[in-house]
Enzyme design. Structure first.
Site, PDB file in Angstrom:
ATOM      1  N   ARG A  79       6.688  16.946  -4.378  1.00  0.00           N
ATOM      2  CA  ARG A  79       5.425  17.177  -5.093  1.00  0.00           C
ATOM      3  C   ARG A  79       5.335  18.663  -5.430  1.00  0.00           C
ATOM      4  O   ARG A  79       5.410  19.500  -4.528  1.00  0.00           O
ATOM      5  CB  ARG A  79       4.247  16.753  -4.216  1.00  0.00           C
ATOM      6  CG  ARG A  79       4.252  15.288  -3.855  1.00  0.00           C
ATOM      7  CD  ARG A  79       3.478  15.007  -2.577  1.00  0.00           C
ATOM      8  NE  ARG A  79       2.072  15.273  -2.684  1.00  0.00           N
ATOM      9  CZ  ARG A  79       1.129  14.335  -2.771  1.00  0.00           C
ATOM     10  NH1 ARG A  79       1.487  13.075  -2.776  1.00  0.00           N
ATOM     11  NH2 ARG A  79      -0.136  14.645  -2.851  1.00  0.00           N
ATOM     12  N   ASP A 109      -1.518  -0.939   5.976  1.00  0.00           N
ATOM     13  CA  ASP A 109      -1.837  -0.489   7.328  1.00  0.00           C
ATOM     14  C   ASP A 109      -3.299  -0.158   7.536  1.00  0.00           C
ATOM     15  O   ASP A 109      -3.684   0.235   8.637  1.00  0.00           O
ATOM     16  CB  ASP A 109      -0.998   0.760   7.674  1.00  0.00           C
ATOM     17  CG  ASP A 109      -1.442   1.981   6.889  1.00  0.00           C
ATOM     18  OD1 ASP A 109      -1.447   3.081   7.451  1.00  0.00           O
ATOM     19  OD2 ASP A 109      -1.789   1.831   5.697  1.00  0.00           O
ATOM     20  N   GLY A 167      -5.223   3.135  -3.587  1.00  0.00           N
ATOM     21  CA  GLY A 167      -6.491   3.737  -3.991  1.00  0.00           C
ATOM     22  C   GLY A 167      -6.323   5.170  -4.419  1.00  0.00           C
ATOM     23  O   GLY A 167      -7.277   5.821  -4.846  1.00  0.00           O
ATOM     24  N   ASP A 193       0.859  -1.174   0.000  1.00  0.00           N
ATOM     25  CA  ASP A 193       0.000   0.000   0.000  1.00  0.00           C
ATOM     26  C   ASP A 193       0.907   1.239   0.000  1.00  0.00           C
ATOM     27  O   ASP A 193       2.105   1.145   0.280  1.00  0.00           O
ATOM     28  CB  ASP A 193      -0.880  -0.026   1.254  1.00  0.00           C
ATOM     29  CG  ASP A 193      -1.789   1.186   1.360  1.00  0.00           C
ATOM     30  OD1 ASP A 193      -2.322   1.616   0.323  1.00  0.00           O
ATOM     31  OD2 ASP A 193      -1.932   1.719   2.465  1.00  0.00           O
ATOM     32  N   LYS A 194       0.344   2.393  -0.322  1.00  0.00           N
ATOM     33  CA  LYS A 194       1.151   3.614  -0.336  1.00  0.00           C
ATOM     34  C   LYS A 194       0.934   4.435   0.927  1.00  0.00           C
ATOM     35  O   LYS A 194       1.835   4.628   1.735  1.00  0.00           O
ATOM     36  CB  LYS A 194       0.818   4.468  -1.565  1.00  0.00           C
ATOM     37  CG  LYS A 194       1.614   5.779  -1.634  1.00  0.00           C
ATOM     38  CD  LYS A 194       1.103   6.681  -2.724  1.00  0.00           C
ATOM     39  CE  LYS A 194      -0.222   7.316  -2.364  1.00  0.00           C
ATOM     40  NZ  LYS A 194      -0.155   8.288  -1.275  1.00  0.00           N
ATOM     41  N   THR A 195      -0.298   4.906   1.102  1.00  0.00           N
ATOM     42  CA  THR A 195      -0.577   5.850   2.180  1.00  0.00           C
ATOM     43  C   THR A 195      -0.468   5.164   3.534  1.00  0.00           C
ATOM     44  O   THR A 195      -1.157   4.191   3.804  1.00  0.00           O
ATOM     45  CB  THR A 195      -1.986   6.448   2.016  1.00  0.00           C
ATOM     46  OG1 THR A 195      -2.109   6.979   0.693  1.00  0.00           O
ATOM     47  CG2 THR A 195      -2.232   7.544   3.027  1.00  0.00           C
TER      48      THR A 195
END
Length: 1111
Positions: free
Chosen positions: A574, A782, A655, A370-372
């Protein structure tokens, strides 16, 4: 239906509890025994026990099987009970963490009306009835569902919002909801509320899902629609399956092979018995009469078949599985006790939540992350900026010295104490920017004024001077906080005004319009009227978009700023570009009319609004650019680099939106600037996606923007080839029938990013790799949105992070930081795999060497199913004499220490190819065991044949021969394990040599005069130990057996060829030099219209409650 407590469903129905344990007090014994006897070896020994109860075929006492079987079943049952208790306690803790005043969440039922307060986690799917905010709006964070940290808005229907927090009205509410059955679609909900004789349509905007967190809302009331496993997030979680390792599956195959080999041996020995009885036994009945029930040689051979089936049963070692469980348990404790995986800030240790998958950690080929919250900390930091061609925000300066050396000089943190409204948590290290602000630099002031006005942030000031920003996205929060600290403080807003404190002076700007953000525009703008009656448009967005909207006079400044953006992007930051335009009053009035007409249009409203936006968002004057650090967890880039060296492929399943995921992939070292090409599958249907995957030529995109041309020929790479490119997938690419082609393309890429994934789609990607690739998969996340892939993957790792505890509660291993993954795999996983492989090789060898001696003895005993060894030696061989040495090897052995394991990740690769234990290695163990059994029988046989003592008495009796063989066997297998051990500890020495010493001690006890006289039928080797152990022939036999058995092992180690690992063919692609964009903005459309509507402005204070309530 909403109902009072007395009309609730019966207990156990429609409740909010989620079961995390497998057993209870009533079903533990039958369920556990059923699971244990699913193992082929355990079922085999149960069958064997029944055979041993038949006196006609049993050559061994029943206790030789019962004792080991009971020990095995008991130890495994205790371990399973402990594991399940851990899961049960974790589930209880998860339930209690959400309880409030009168009820626990686990007791909430469908139809209850509950109260939620700010920052509370929602643990049921509820229909929003009313809230403290105007128009019954409720702000929620859905990070645990979709990984996005931006705020989303839910709104109650008007008929229920009127109840507010009036508990009389709420308790009298008798509406009835008819809706869809429980399903896994997170973004869809259909239903009808029947209330006061009218029907009201319900949709997804009225429903707050389990896993959301209430934000920026003092309180809200909701009607419980779905609870527990019926909630949408739990419907996405998938089913819990019993995970078994590849070695478990291999062991079952090998046990089946052993059964076939055992059956073949028993058949051959039965045929030998038939031939012997026909040729000799039939004519020898005066001395060895047949039993009354034996009528022929065929019948006698049939009985002998089953007798040998019992005698040779140790070829299928009963203690194999319990030894494996003990080894796994011990290696799990190493993970739990590892201080270097302990996260001190949260006082959280690493946790092995299962004890059955440790060696699988040493074979992982694919990691799905997952990323976040897994790779990132969900914290945005204003790092650098470019204003009017000047870069600000350098943390260090480099000074060149006279000798060509470079001096690194770190800057001090900027002191913002002069600004009373500054955020004390904000850090910046470049004082030149503060000095430019204080000197009144026009462009710097205009830049920060733009940041303080162009946003959709909502400000709260419960205490004078203490501002709390509720931002729809963390990016916006970071930008507005930066402007605040540099003296441009966004104080408050209404639907028509924005209040900003500029360098200590209060200024109110009239808000004329918000040109909202969306994923196509990739920008947002605000139009304001200044106190001096000037009309200004401020715009921020992706540099690739804003560059096309700039005024021609900005050409040189644009080139400089783009160079700065390149530098920012290479640092993994970013970026957003900031610009403005001053508008003529008449032009704005004319545009405003067009805007109103477009907003009121009934056809093509979105397109018309977009066209009107483009009319005013042009000829912009460039102010500069911002660079925000999406703060990664500590050590993430280094960890991914190390895992890549270990040939572990990292796939990011998120997501979140594409730009954000790609940007994080660069920062994490999944993508490398000068080496990789990015290929994005953008098709919406099978035909388009298939074309993108198959055709030779397609447009390559760098950083999400079409700026270069690349050649991509997936067909030419299919198979074992690899290319230095990365693949970016959107979720809809998985919805067609191109699974295999998609997988082929993805697996040859260096990295894969899958965006806009629902929880089930994440699981589908993992399942796809499991289905078609013979590789071990690991999923790490997570949040609740990661539970499904954690359950599907061979190994699931949960990070106890910022998105709740669902992932951790459903994981196999848990810790607090992503960087611990390299230690889990490269140290604990690799050691566990190596130890398990050594254990299995040695275990099968020692049992073959032990058992096959009976086969050679059969040729000298008329194939009469007589045993070579004493019955007690057979009972204790696996259970006592050889158990501790092999456990010492399997728990303490290290080929290299942890430092070298981490320094050379390439050492991990043999596990991925399963080189250390496979069918080929098993055959080697079998051949080695056959050879050793041959030596162990014929060397003692030749030593004692026709031999006599000093006093002239013969020593070639059965009991002396038995003792010599079993002593030689133990010495040989002890030396064998000594050769296998590469890391000696004091415990290893005690276990290895102590077990051999213990054998000699217990030998004198079992063969003592007392036991033999008291129990002559059970202990029959009277005086054999003291009479045989002092014979030189015996020790000659032991030494010769050890030398002959060890020589092939030592010789093979020296002479075996070094087989290089199979490396895939690498194919280099031409890199098209084009700048990638670091644009990433996790914003959502719609907040602009919400702000200008005035619905976000509080019009009243919440009233005090007069009734007790359930929250």
């Amino acid at each position: 239906r909403c109902r009072p407590k007395q009309f609730r469903p019966p207990p156990g129905q429609l409740r909010g509890n989620v079961k995390t344990s497998k057993y209870n007090a009533l079903n533990f014994l039958p369920m556990n025994l059923f699971e244990q006897f699913q193992r082929l070896a355990n079922a085999y020994f149960l069958f064997l026990l029944f055979l041993q109860l038949i006196p006609q075929i049993s050559s061994l006492a029943w206790y030789t099987t019962v004792v080991p079987l009971m020990v095995v079943l008991s130890i495994t049952a205790v371990k399973d009970a402990i594991d399940d208790m851990v899961n049960w306690h974790s589930g209880i803790q998860g339930s209690l963490s959400c309880r409030i005043v009168t009820e626990k969440w686990m007791n909430v039922q469908v139809g209850d009306i509950i109260k939620l307060e700010n920052n509370q986690i929602v643990t049921a799917d509820i229909l929003l009835l009313s809230s403290s905010e105007p128009y019954s709006l409720t702000y929620i964070e859905t990070a645990e569902l979709d990984g996005e940290t931006n705020l989303k808005v839910k709104q109650a229907i008007s008929v229920t919002s009127e109840m507010e927090d009036n508990l009389k009205l709420l308790s009298a509410f008798d509406g009835e909801v008819r809706c869809e059955s429980p399903n896994n679609k997170l973004d869809k909900f259909t239903g009808i509320l029947m209330y006061k004789g009218k029907n009201y349509l319900l949709n997804h905007d009225r429903l707050i899902l389990r896993g959301c967190v209430i934000r920026n809302t003092d309180w809200c009331y909701g009607l419980v629609i779905f609870t527990g496993p019926d909630t949408k997030v739990m419907q996405n979680s998938g089913k819990s399956t019993f995970k078994r390792t590849h070695i478990d599956h291999l062991m079952n195959v090998l046990v089946l092979w052993i059964f076939l080999f055992l059956g073949s041996m028993c058949f051959l020995l039965a045929v030998g018995h038939y031939i012997w009885e026909n040729n000799k036994g039939y004519y020898f009945q005066d001395y060895l009469p047949w039993e009354d029930y034996v009528t022929s040689s065929v019948f006698s051979a049939t009985l002998i078949f089953w007798s040998y089936f019992i005698i040779l049963n140790t070829m299928v070692p009963i203690s194999l599985y319990v030894s494996v469980e003990i080894i796994r348990l011990g290696n799990s404790f190493y993970i739990n006790w590892d201080q270097k995986m302990f996260y001190e800030p949260k006082n959280t240790p690493a946790q092995a939540r299962t004890t059955t998958l440790n060696e699988e950690l040493g074979q992982v080929k694919y990691v799905f992350s997952d990323k976040t919250g897994t790779l990132t900390q969900n914290i945005m930091i204003f790092n650098k900026c470019s204003i009017n061609g000047m870069v600000y925000g350098m943390h260090v300066f480099l000074f060149s010295l006279s000798l060509g050396e470079i001096l690194l000089c770190r800057l001090e943190k900027v002191d913002f104490s002069y600004n009373k409204l500054a955020d004390p948590k904000f850090s910046f290290y470049d004082k030149t920017l503060v000095e430019a602000v204080k000197k009144g630099n026009h462009w710097v002031h205009l830049f920060f004024l733009s940041l303080s006005l162009c946003h959709t942030v909502i400000s709260e000031e419960k205490v004078e001077g203490e501002l709390v920003y509720q931002a729809q996205s963390p990016d916006e929060g970071a930008l507005v906080t930066a402007a605040r600290n540099f003296g441009f403080v966004f104080r408050s807003r209404t639907s028509e005004t924005i209040m900003v404190v500029e360098m200590g002076k209060m200024r109110i700007y009239q808000l004329l319009a918000i040109l909202d953000f969306n994923n196509v525009r990739k920008r947002m703008s605000v139009i304001v009227r200044t106190p001096e009656n000037r009309i200004l448009l401020f715009c921020k967005g992706a540099d690739t978009i804003l560059c096309k909207l700039l005024h021609p006079s900005c050409g040189s400044l644009k080139d400089i700023t783009m160079d700065h953006l390149d530098d920012f992007a290479s640092d993994g930051l970013r970026t957003l570009m900031v610009a403005y335009r001053e508008l003529d009053s008449a032009f704005f009035q004319d545009w405003s009319k067009k805007h109103s007409e477009a907003c009121l249009s009934l056809e093509n409203r979105e397109n018309k609004i977009s066209i009107v936006y483009e009319e005013i968002e042009r000829d912009l004057m460039l102010l500069g650019a911002t660079a925000i650090e999406d703060k990664l967890q500590d050590g993430v880039p280094e960890t991914i680099l190390t895992l890549n060296k270990a040939k572990i492929k990292i796939w990011v399943l998120t997501g979140d939106k594409q730009e954000t995921a790609v940007n994080i992939a660069y920062a994490c070292n999944i993508f490398e600037d000068e080496m990789d090409e990015i290929f994005i599958v953008e098709g919406n249907n099978d035909e388009t996606v298939g074309g993108e995957l198959r055709y030779e030529g397609r447009t390559a995109t760098n950083g999400g923007e079409r700026e270069g041309q690349g050649r991509f020929c997936p067909k030419s790479f299919w198979g074992s080839l690899e290319c230095r490119c990365v693949l970016v997938l959107q979720a809809h690419a998985l919805e067609g029938n191109l699974e295999l082609e998609l997988l082929r393309t993805a697996c040859m890429c260096k990295g894969v990013i899958c965006c806009r994934m629902t929880p089930l789609q994440k699981a589908q990607v993992v399942e796809l790799v499991k289905k078609y690739k013979k590789a071990v998969t690991l999923a790490i996340g997570d949040g609740a949105n990661d539970v499904s892939m954690i359950k599907v993957a061979h190994i699931g790792v949960g990070i106890s992070g910022q998105e709740g505890m669902q992932a951790m509660l459903n994981s196999d291993y848990a810790f607090s930081q992503f960087r611990y993954l390299q230690r889990l795999l490269l140290v604990h996983g690799r050691w566990s795999y190596n130890r398990m492989c050594k254990f299995l090789s040695y275990f099968f060898y020692k049992n073959f060497a032990f058992t096959l001696v009976h086969v050679w003895y059969a040729f000298y005993s008329g194939f009469s199913a007589q045993t070579v060894y004493d019955t007690w030696f057979i009972t204790f061989y696996n259970l006592v004499y050889t158990s501790l040495p092999v456990l010492g090897l399997s728990l303490f052995d290290q080929d290299v220490n942890e430092t070298w394991s981490l320094r050379f990740p390439e050492l991990y690769e043999p596990g991925q190819h399963n080189l250390y234990f496979n069918k080929k290695e098993f055959v080697k163990c079998l051949l080695h065991g056959i050879y050793s059994s041959f030596v162990l029988f014929f060397i003692p046989m030749g030593t004692v044949y026709n031999s006599v003592r000093k006093d002239g008495k013969e020593i070639s009796d059965y009991q002396s021969f038995s003792l010599i063989v079993q002593t030689s066997l133990l010495c040989v297998v002890t030396m064998q394990i000594a050769l296998e051990t590469t890391y000696w500890t004091m415990i290893s020495h005690v276990f290895t040599w102590g077990s051999l010493g213990f054998y000699f001690c217990i030998l004198f006890f079992l063969y003592s005069d007392g036991l033999c006289l008291f129990f002559p039928d059970t202990f029959q080797f009277l005086g054999v130990a003291r009479n045989t152990l002092n014979l030189p022939q015996m020790w000659l036999s032991v030494v010769l057996s050890m030398i002959l058995c060890m020589l092939p092992v030592v010789g093979y180690q020296f002479l075996k060829p070094l087989h290089p690992l199979p490396y895939p063919i690498r194919t280099k692609l031409k890199h098209t030099a084009s700048r990638r964009s670091a644009y990433a903005f996790s914003h959502k459309q719609g907040f602009g219209a919400l702000i200008t509507s005035g619905k976000t402005m509080k019009a009243k204070l919440p009233k005090k409650n007069s009734f007790p309530y359930k929250r």
